[in-house]
Design a protein around this motif. Structure first.
Motif, PDB file in Angstrom:
ATOM      1  N   VAL A  63       0.829  -1.198   0.000  1.00  0.00           N
ATOM      2  CA  VAL A  63       0.000   0.000   0.000  1.00  0.00           C
ATOM      3  C   VAL A  63       0.871   1.259   0.000  1.00  0.00           C
ATOM      4  N   ALA A  64       0.228   2.406  -0.120  1.00  0.00           N
ATOM      5  CA  ALA A  64       0.952   3.674  -0.188  1.00  0.00           C
ATOM      6  C   ALA A  64       1.550   4.094   1.157  1.00  0.00           C
ATOM      7  N   ASP A  65       0.828   3.789   2.253  1.00  0.00           N
ATOM      8  CA  ASP A  65       1.294   4.278   3.551  1.00  0.00           C
ATOM      9  C   ASP A  65       0.581   3.535   4.691  1.00  0.00           C
ATOM     10  N   LEU A  66       0.957   3.888   5.915  1.00  0.00           N
ATOM     11  CA  LEU A  66       0.377   3.258   7.106  1.00  0.00           C
ATOM     12  C   LEU A  66      -1.133   3.497   7.190  1.00  0.00           C
ATOM     13  N   ASP A  67      -1.581   4.658   6.769  1.00  0.00           N
ATOM     14  CA  ASP A  67      -3.023   4.941   6.811  1.00  0.00           C
ATOM     15  C   ASP A  67      -3.808   3.955   5.948  1.00  0.00           C
ATOM     16  N   GLU A  68      -3.293   3.609   4.775  1.00  0.00           N
ATOM     17  CA  GLU A  68      -3.990   2.661   3.911  1.00  0.00           C
ATOM     18  C   GLU A  68      -3.968   1.265   4.524  1.00  0.00           C
ATOM     19  N   ALA A 115      -6.936  -3.052   7.709  1.00  0.00           N
ATOM     20  CA  ALA A 115      -7.089  -3.750   8.993  1.00  0.00           C
ATOM     21  C   ALA A 115      -8.465  -3.452   9.598  1.00  0.00           C
ATOM     22  N   THR A 116      -8.917  -2.221   9.456  1.00  0.00           N
ATOM     23  CA  THR A 116     -10.231  -1.836   9.967  1.00  0.00           C
ATOM     24  C   THR A 116     -11.331  -2.593   9.234  1.00  0.00           C
ATOM     25  N   LYS A 117     -11.206  -2.725   7.923  1.00  0.00           N
ATOM     26  CA  LYS A 117     -12.195  -3.488   7.145  1.00  0.00           C
ATOM     27  C   LYS A 117     -12.219  -4.948   7.591  1.00  0.00           C
ATOM     28  N   PHE A 118     -11.030  -5.499   7.871  1.00  0.00           N
ATOM     29  CA  PHE A 118     -10.940  -6.891   8.310  1.00  0.00           C
ATOM     30  C   PHE A 118     -11.637  -7.075   9.656  1.00  0.00           C
ATOM     31  N   ILE A 126      -0.201  -3.809  13.201  1.00  0.00           N
ATOM     32  CA  ILE A 126       0.286  -3.470  11.860  1.00  0.00           C
ATOM     33  C   ILE A 126       1.748  -3.083  11.963  1.00  0.00           C
ATOM     34  N   ARG A 127       2.583  -3.754  11.157  1.00  0.00           N
ATOM     35  CA  ARG A 127       4.022  -3.465  11.184  1.00  0.00           C
ATOM     36  C   ARG A 127       4.553  -3.377   9.771  1.00  0.00           C
ATOM     37  N   GLN A 128       5.317  -2.333   9.510  1.00  0.00           N
ATOM     38  CA  GLN A 128       5.937  -2.191   8.199  1.00  0.00           C
ATOM     39  C   GLN A 128       7.051  -3.226   8.051  1.00  0.00           C
TER      40      GLN A 128
END
Length: 112
Positions: free
Chosen positions: A76-81, A86-89, A106-108
């Protein structure tokens, strides 16, 4: 950017209802190529931990700590995406398994 999400249950809620699997599959279809990989994980009792302490490597069968139940890797583009996925899941769980409670970490990732 690549992020790994780790789903962690806050208790033993039994097996998921069949509707959860269908909704998760639909979410994966919606994610398309954004979802790099995902899978459920075996129970902690079925796992092995290998540790290095004091110069010694040891193996422990079964884990007694809180562990992940599933993971997904998103490109994805960034942590927000990543947070949005994760929110949808979690929303799938809220809608199709109301008794379930847990978190997504969530971990990069680097080097991929």
């Amino acid at each position: 950017m690549r992020f790994m999400t780790l789903l962690k249950s806050s208790g033993d809620f039994g097996p998921p209802p069949p509707e959860v699997f269908g909704a998760i599959a639909a979410l994966g279809d919606q994610a398309g190529k954004t979802l790099v990989e995902s899978a459920g994980l075996s129970l902690p009792a079925d796992s092995v931990r290998v540790s290095l302490n004091g110069g010694q490597i040891t193996r422990t069968d079964g884990c007694d700590s809180v562990s992940a139940d599933a993971y997904a890797i998103y490109e994805v583009a960034d942590l927000d995406e990543a947070t949005a996925w994760a929110t949808k899941f979690l929303d799938v769980h809220r809608k199709h398994w109301p008794a379930w409670e847990g978190t997504v970490e969530i971990r990069q990732t680097f080097g991929a």
